[in-house]
Design an enzyme around this catalytic site. Structure first.
Site, PDB file in Angstrom:
ATOM      1  N   ARG A   1     -11.350  -9.480  19.306  1.00  0.00           N
ATOM      2  CA  ARG A   1     -11.530  -8.915  20.645  1.00  0.00           C
ATOM      3  C   ARG A   1     -12.341  -7.637  20.586  1.00  0.00           C
ATOM      4  NH1 ARG A   1      -6.338  -7.605  22.175  1.00  0.00           N
ATOM      5  NH2 ARG A   1      -5.731  -8.167  20.060  1.00  0.00           N
TER       6      ARG A   1
ATOM      7  N   LEU B   1       0.819  -1.211   0.000  1.00  0.00           N
ATOM      8  CA  LEU B   1       0.000   0.000   0.000  1.00  0.00           C
ATOM      9  C   LEU B   1       0.852   1.259   0.000  1.00  0.00           C
ATOM     10  CD1 LEU B   1      -2.866  -0.988   2.431  1.00  0.00           C
ATOM     11  CD2 LEU B   1      -3.092  -0.345   0.013  1.00  0.00           C
TER      12      LEU B   1
ATOM     13  N   SER C   1       0.405  -6.258   2.648  1.00  0.00           N
ATOM     14  CA  SER C   1      -0.716  -5.375   3.025  1.00  0.00           C
ATOM     15  C   SER C   1      -2.059  -6.076   2.868  1.00  0.00           C
ATOM     16  CB  SER C   1      -0.724  -4.120   2.148  1.00  0.00           C
ATOM     17  OG  SER C   1       0.365  -3.290   2.457  1.00  0.00           O
TER      18      SER C   1
ATOM     19  N   HIS D   1       1.834  -9.373  18.624  1.00  0.00           N
ATOM     20  CA  HIS D   1       0.374  -9.379  18.627  1.00  0.00           C
ATOM     21  C   HIS D   1      -0.102 -10.409  19.634  1.00  0.00           C
ATOM     22  CE1 HIS D   1      -3.768  -9.540  17.354  1.00  0.00           C
ATOM     23  NE2 HIS D   1      -3.563  -8.465  16.635  1.00  0.00           N
TER      24      HIS D   1
END
Ligand SMILES: Cc1cc2nc3c(=O)[nH]c(=O)nc-3n(C[C@H](O)[C@H](O)[C@H](O)COP(=O)(O)OP(=O)(O)OC[C@H]3O[C@@H](n4cnc5c(N)ncnc54)[C@H](O)[C@@H]3O)c2cc1C
Ligand code: SF4
Ligand code: SF4
Ligand code: FES
Lengths: 615, 242
Positions: free
Chosen positions: A273, A18, A47, A257
């Site tokens: 979440r 991107l 991306s 993460h």
């Protein structure tokens, strides 16, 4: 010497994700001749894998009402743990809404506001305003005060990249895919392009350009367990570092993460979440509210990841052959929601682990995810140390994210910086006349050819590049992960230095002919180990905890000594990076409490409600 | 099932080597728990044969890089678990696309060509106004566009399509689905007549036999039958009006 092809262009963009494509569009619209290089067809860039969304303070949906760039700015600076440059963050937050709308104009099918009442998984009922029906909506993401993350169902990165690439195709921009930049061409003062190796034929090509732009994405694959695509090996950063003149900023700032799927480490997006998923321990207890009563599962990523590891260390992890993990529970969101809004997650669980998240728990563990560090640039995207060189996107340290990036701010960064840096590239390039000596180009080509021949002939040794890469990945996992300490980091640096010495002796087992994958790996590995050393050595020197950089022996943020950015240089022939530091720019928000995290006043059970960073 | 000894028969050919000829090569591998073709091929490359060429990027069924014929069926190698296959596994590159080497084919160039041919971008006269609020769109419309946009250009539908194998310029299900994506998008101002120029022929919608191998092969489970029918209806109508 072989007769190599030389390709001359105004602007050379290395990377077609991107960031690279958006910058290329801007330069092309200014009338410049642009050439884009990529390891893979643009639409396969990493991306595309971003599912969650892109932050912009449109404030259209009920839970986003009242949002504006000021609040987005505050979230971003807090998220960065005051490590970002605030002038960059300000510019970014002001531009993000325009970027989202322009992508809508170009064709992104953003999810839209549907008026009316709806019940959130928490039980809370909200009412989407009728007057905003059909405007771009947003979802909740960690570390944000408002719902600000714009999305297209479960495929935001995909639709953004496909739309961006459709504009690139429409404009007729030259794209050379399967073409890997393996070194930058420079004369010690200015950059003149890059030498690239064709991954179809193995031939070398010299790209000569007025301006060169690095947009090669992150280095996640330095770590053995990473959510990143397998092509994310940090080569763009390493060719910049190898000039000896260009510094990498804050390489020790590595994001993990919270929810990588065990054991394939595919990302389970934050959307899970955000939409109301819980984290459970081996007793099926929802433990996040114990640590973070206000933001719970939605505190910023660095905090959630650390809380998870902390909880595992206390003995609450679920044992498995792949080490202890925790559970992600989305069952209560219901089959309909899971199979539409979270379809991608459901598919990943079914196809790669054989479990059905409608009925079963998902095994997760924090996993390497994002590189905040990268090629250091100024606010215009100009790279320190070499003229006519720019960088943006995950490959760059612009520096919007400081020591922790907020979910959704990275897609936004690629496009916003693509607009801003792309324009600066265009303006700059219009003032450059291309002057270069043919000899410099030929010398650069010859140098790379020699490097390749030496690897093929095994002139310096017979070390196996895959083995070296795997050992490096394990060192980073073991000693430069979520929690760090002096002893571990020293061990890491020593081991990596040893690997770096061995990497000088790589020799191929095959003939390295054509697009040989073994040769590709052999060309990358020494640079990858240098990046790993920048990470480990920078982490060893930084004697504080900030954002994602958590030192067990220095658990507090230290604004007196460490409110500064690391700059790592690699002088020719060195065995360690040379570190330098510069102050971070603070223009609006002085260092303070993040409102979440271990050192925050809000992170204790008895904290009264109503801090500034709520829901 | 785990602990099986797997036999891989893999197509080998390096077109940059004038001495090489297409042939099959056999590798043995011990199956591990949760093994995918992605895991297996990397193990073979790292431990047995570093010259083996294949493509993976996301290894998560998102990017569309890893289409190949697995025991005769076009599939994404990264999300094919070996436990779902017999112990003897044959891997061939996808047909139709240009071979780069071994299992690696050039789907990127093929799809870019299709995008150019069908002008797969939004056609509009409107200028973007950075100060203006976005134009409104019904969420249902956005969702319908997204449904078609989900194609990851893996080429599985093309590889398994009879027409695409015979007619090099045939757009295939993926190409026609791409056209459908722009047809349902209110931002695109092209009329059915404009589309007819591009796809109202044997290279487009009228080249399709409707046998639906494509839909069976699509890893994204796109409703290709429905999309093909939608495009055909529109084109038949536009053809009548001509
Ligand atoms: C699984 C996952 C999910 C994510 N989800 C989100 C999200 O929901 N929201 C969010 O904001 N962020 C998300 N991120 C982060 C975000 O997707 C990335 O940071 C961002 O897309 C990076 O874009 P980029 O253009 O900088 O690089 P990339 O998209 O990685 O593109 C890099 C380009 O450079 C090319 N390249 C690399 N090296 C070379 C070389 N040597 N020569 C030539 N070309 C080269 C590649 O081929 C590619 O085209 C996610 C990340 C992951 C891993
Ligand atoms: S239905 Fe049409 S597009 Fe699909 S496989 Fe058959 S001929 Fe090809
Ligand atoms: S339509 Fe399906 S099978 Fe065909 S290219 Fe797209 S994703 Fe692949
Ligand atoms: S590697 Fe991306 S789809 Fe298989």
């Amino acid at each position: 010497m072989m007769n190599h092809h030389v390709h001359v262009t105004d602007v050379l963009v290395i990377g077609a994700g991107l960031a690279g494509e958006r910058a290329a569009i801007e330069a092309s619209l200014a009338g410049l001749d642009v050439t884009v290089l990529s390891l893979v067809p643009p639409r396969r860039s990493h991306s595309t894998a971003a599912q969650g969304g892109m932050q912009a303070s449109l404030g259209n949906c009920a839970m986003g009402q009242g949002d504006n760039p000021d609040i987005h700015f505050e979230d971003t600076v807090k998220g960065s743990d005051w490590g970002c440059d605030q002038d960059v963050a300000r510019l970014f937050c002001e531009t993000a809404p325009i970027a989202v709308r322009q992508m809508a104009h170009w064709g992104v099918p953003w999810s839209r506001v549907v008026a009316g009442k709806r019940k959130l998984p928490s039980g809370k009922v909200i009412e989407e305003p009728a007057e905003n029906e059909g405007l771009i909506t947003a979802r909740d993401f960690g570390g944000t005060a408002k719902w600000r993350t714009c999305y297209t169902a479960d495929g935001t990165g995909h639709t953004l990249q496909y739309t961006m690439d459709s504009v690139v195709i429409k404009l007729g921009i030259t794209v050379h895919d399967r073409m890997e930049a393996i070194s930058l061409i420079h004369d010690g003062e200015k950059c003149l392009g890059a030498v690239a190796r064709c991954l179809r034929t193995g031939n070398l090509v010299a790209y000569v350009a007025k301006s060169t732009v690095i947009a090669t994405g992150g280095y996640g694959r330095l770590y053995t367990a990473s959510t990143n695509a397998v092509i994310n090996e940090g080569t763009g950063m390493s060719i910049a570092l190898d000039t000896g003149l260009v510094p990498l900023g804050n390489m020790e700032a590595v994001q993990f993460h919270p929810t990588g799927l065990v054991p394939v480490w595919i990302l389970i997006t934050e959307g899970a979440r955000g939409d109301g998923g819980y984290l459970l321990d081996k007793n099926l207890h929802r433990f996040m509210p114990d640590y973070e009563p206000k933001k719970k599962e939605l505190a910023s990523r660095d905090v959630v990841s650390r809380r998870m590891i902390q909880h595992i260390r206390k003995g609450y992890g679920v044992d498995s052959p792949y080490g202890p993990h925790l559970w992600l529970d989305i069952r209560h969101l219901g089959a309909k929601h899971i199979n539409t809004n979270l379809r991608e997650i459901a598919n990943i669980c079914r196809n790669f682990r054989g479990i059905d998240p409608v009925k079963e728990l998902i095994p997760v563990r924090p996993t390497q995810h994002y590189s905040m560090g990268g090629v250091r640039t100024n606010i215009d995207g100009k790279v320190y140390g070499l003229k006519n060189l720019f960088a943006l996107g995950e490959a760059a340290c612009w520096d919007l994210h400081g020591f922790n990036r907020l979910g959704g701010n990275s897609l936004a960064e690629t496009i916003v910086s693509g607009m801003i840096v792309g324009r600066k590239v265009a303006e700059h390039t219009q003032g450059v006349t291309l002057e270069y000596s043919g000899k410099l180009i030929q010398d650069n080509l010859a140098q790379q050819e020699e490097r390749i021949n030496n690897l093929i002939r095994g002139k310096n040794g017979k070390e196996n590049p895959y083995k070296l890469r795997n050992e490096m990945g394990q060192v980073l996992m073991d000693y430069v992960g979520i929690f760090r300490n002096e002893q571990g980091l020293k061990t890491a640096v020593a081991k990596l230095q040893e690997l770096h010495a061995r990497a000088q002796k790589i020799g191929l087992q095959t003939d390295g002919r054509g697009p040989s994958p073994e040769l590709s790996q052999a060309l990358r590995v020494p640079g990858m180990i240098r990046l790993a050393l920048c990470i480990a050595y920078g982490a060893l020197q930084r004697k504080e905890s900030r954002g994602s950089h958590a030192r067990e022996d220095y658990p507090k943020r230290d604004d007196v000594n460490w409110l500064k950015r690391t700059l790592a240089y690699w002088p020719e022939g060195a065995e360690l990076p040379k570190l330098d530091y510069e102050p971070v720019k603070i223009t609006e928000l002085p260092p303070g409490d993040r409102g979440y995290g271990e050192s925050s006043a809000s992170s204790t059970q008895d904290q009264p409600a109503g801090g500034g960073n709520n829901g | 099932m785990a602990n099986r000894q797997l036999t891989f028969n893999i197509f080998r050919y390096n077109p940059t080597n004038p001495k090489d000829k297409p042939h099959m090569q056999t590798y043995q591998l011990q199956e591990t728990e949760g093994m995918t073709i992605f895991v297996a091929l990397n193990m073979i490359r790292e431990e047995q044969d570093p010259s083996l060429m294949f493509d993976f990027v996301c290894r998560a069924a998102i990017c569309g890089s890893c289409g190949m014929l697995i025991n005769g069926k076009p599939r994404l190698a990264c999300r094919t678990l070996t436990k779902d296959l017999p112990p003897e596994i044959t891997l061939l590159p996808l047909p139709v696309f240009k071979l780069i080497g071994d299992l690696s084919v050039d789907t990127g160039t093929w799809f870019r060509h299709i995008s150019l041919k069908t002008e797969a971008w939004i056609h509009t006269d409107k200028e973007f106004d950075p100060r203006a609020q976005e134009e409104r769109m019904d969420n249902k419309t956005a969702y319908d566009i997204y449904e078609a946009e989900r194609c990851i250009e893996c080429g599985c539908c093309i590889a398994g399509c009879l027409t695409a194998n015979l007619r090099p310029e045939f757009l295939g299900a993926a190409g026609l689905n791409r056209v459908a994506r722009f047809m349902v998008d209110p931002r695109d101002k092209r009329s059915a007549k404009d589309y007819f120029e591009v796809i109202g022929s044997d290279e487009g919608t009228f080249g399709c036999y409707g046998l639906m191998a494509c839909e069976d092969n699509c890893p994204m489970e796109l409703p290709l039958q429905q999309q093909l029918a939608f495009v055909r209806r529109k084109m038949a109508w536009a053809g009548l009006k001509r």
